[in-house]
Design a protein around this motif. Structure first.
Motif, short mmCIF file in Angstrom:
data_model
loop_
_atom_site.label_atom_id
_atom_site.label_comp_id
_atom_site.label_asym_id
_atom_site.label_seq_id
_atom_site.Cartn_x
_atom_site.Cartn_y
_atom_site.Cartn_z
N UNK A 171 -1.68 -6.08 -9.49
CA UNK A 171 -1.83 -7.47 -9.93
C UNK A 171 -0.46 -8.08 -10.25
N UNK A 172 0.46 -7.25 -10.75
CA UNK A 172 1.76 -7.77 -11.21
C UNK A 172 2.86 -7.54 -10.18
N UNK A 173 2.58 -6.74 -9.16
CA UNK A 173 3.65 -6.23 -8.30
C UNK A 173 4.32 -7.35 -7.48
N UNK A 174 3.61 -8.41 -7.19
CA UNK A 174 4.20 -9.47 -6.37
C UNK A 174 4.97 -10.50 -7.21
N UNK A 227 -3.40 -16.89 -0.98
CA UNK A 227 -2.59 -17.47 0.10
C UNK A 227 -1.34 -16.66 0.42
N UNK A 228 -0.84 -15.90 -0.57
CA UNK A 228 0.44 -15.22 -0.35
C UNK A 228 0.29 -13.70 -0.24
N UNK A 229 -0.37 -13.10 -1.21
CA UNK A 229 -0.34 -11.63 -1.30
C UNK A 229 -1.43 -10.96 -0.46
N UNK A 267 -0.63 -7.77 2.01
CA UNK A 267 -0.71 -6.38 1.55
C UNK A 267 -2.10 -5.96 1.09
N UNK A 268 -3.06 -6.85 1.27
CA UNK A 268 -4.43 -6.46 0.95
C UNK A 268 -4.86 -6.88 -0.44
N UNK A 313 -12.00 -15.02 1.00
CA UNK A 313 -11.37 -15.49 -0.24
C UNK A 313 -10.56 -16.69 0.18
N UNK A 314 -10.99 -17.87 -0.21
CA UNK A 314 -10.38 -19.08 0.34
C UNK A 314 -10.73 -19.13 1.82
#
Lengths: 143, 102
Positions: free
Chosen positions: A19-22, A80-82, A86-87, B69-70
């Motif tokens: 959850x915090x890695x990005x 949208x990003x992670x 990376x799943x 998701x979205x």
């Protein structure tokens, strides 16, 4: 239940740290605190202007709202990003309402504590700032 | 052979396969994860992971849902109640066997 020293715990920790890695939680929390700080600083520098007072009050009302809605904002960004890169995995307490109910008695007081401590720091900081300005504006008279 | 070691014959072979054991461990810990996350964590190819997931789904241990998701499609995998019990039982048996061997 498996021994907590097994790879299950490691997998759980990896899942939580995911959850915090990005860095998105920090990127969201940082600017929101910065905006709050700027609003409060503006209120200290120009305390009599109605616009500044309005902004300061709005900031104080927005702060708890931000604390409670931060997860949704982060999730929106992660979608949208992670996740496409990376799943996706959900830490156990984010899964459904059943888990939310379990976490609720812990989550609300802890967030309230963060709010109170944060508010306390801001108040002490603003007090210290006013004191500094007062001392600078009123130097000790030389005998 | 001791009775503890005889338990090796009763191990759940669906879970006992290393790749499937990795998948089960991650899902046991994570509650849910998507295909991409599992692929990266287990370091498996798409085809390999897909076939293992299919095997676990057939055994009733994993529940697979294709969702969004979205705008992004996700293949989310979760352990079923059966899968959770089977994994716990497997761990218990392996612990007994490991203690007997050590």
């Amino acid at each position: 239940v498996p021994d907590p020293t097994t790879p299950v715990l490691e997998a759980q920790q990896r899942c939580w740290s995911y959850w915090f890695i990005d860095g998105l939680p920090s990127l969201v929390a940082g600017p929101s605190c910065l905006i709050m700080a700027l609003f409060l600083l503006a209120a200290q520098l120009r305390p009599t202007r109605p616009l500044t007072i309005t902004f300061a009050i709005a900031a104080l009302l927005l702060y708890p709202l931000m604390l409670f809605r931060m997860k949704q904002v982060i999730e929106w960004l992660k979608v949208r990003i992670t996740y496409p890169r990376t799943g996706y995995t959900a830490p156990p307490y984010f899964v459904d309402d059943r888990d939310t109910l379990v976490v609720f008695p812990v989550a609300v007081p802890s967030r309230l504590a963060v709010f109170l401590v944060g508010g306390g720091i801001v108040l002490v900081g603003s007090g210290a700032f006013r004191l500094f300005r007062y001392i600078r504006g009123n130097p000790i008279a030389k005998p | 052979m001791t009775p503890e070691l005889r338990q090796l014959a009763n191990l759940d072979r669906v879970i006992h396969e290393p790749a499937r054991l990795m998948i089960m461990t991650i899902l046991y810990a994570a509650e849910e994860a998507d295909f991409l996350y599992l692929q990266r964590e287990c370091n498996l190819t798409q085809g390999n992971l897909s076939s293992h997931l299919l095997r676990l789904e057939e055994a009733g241990y994993v529940w697979i849902e294709k969702t969004f998701k979205g705008k992004y499609p996700l293949t989310i995998c979760r352990l079923t109640r059966n899968g959770r019990h089977a994994f716990e039982s497997y761990v218990r048996k392996m612990r007994v066997v490991a203690a007997a061997v050590a």
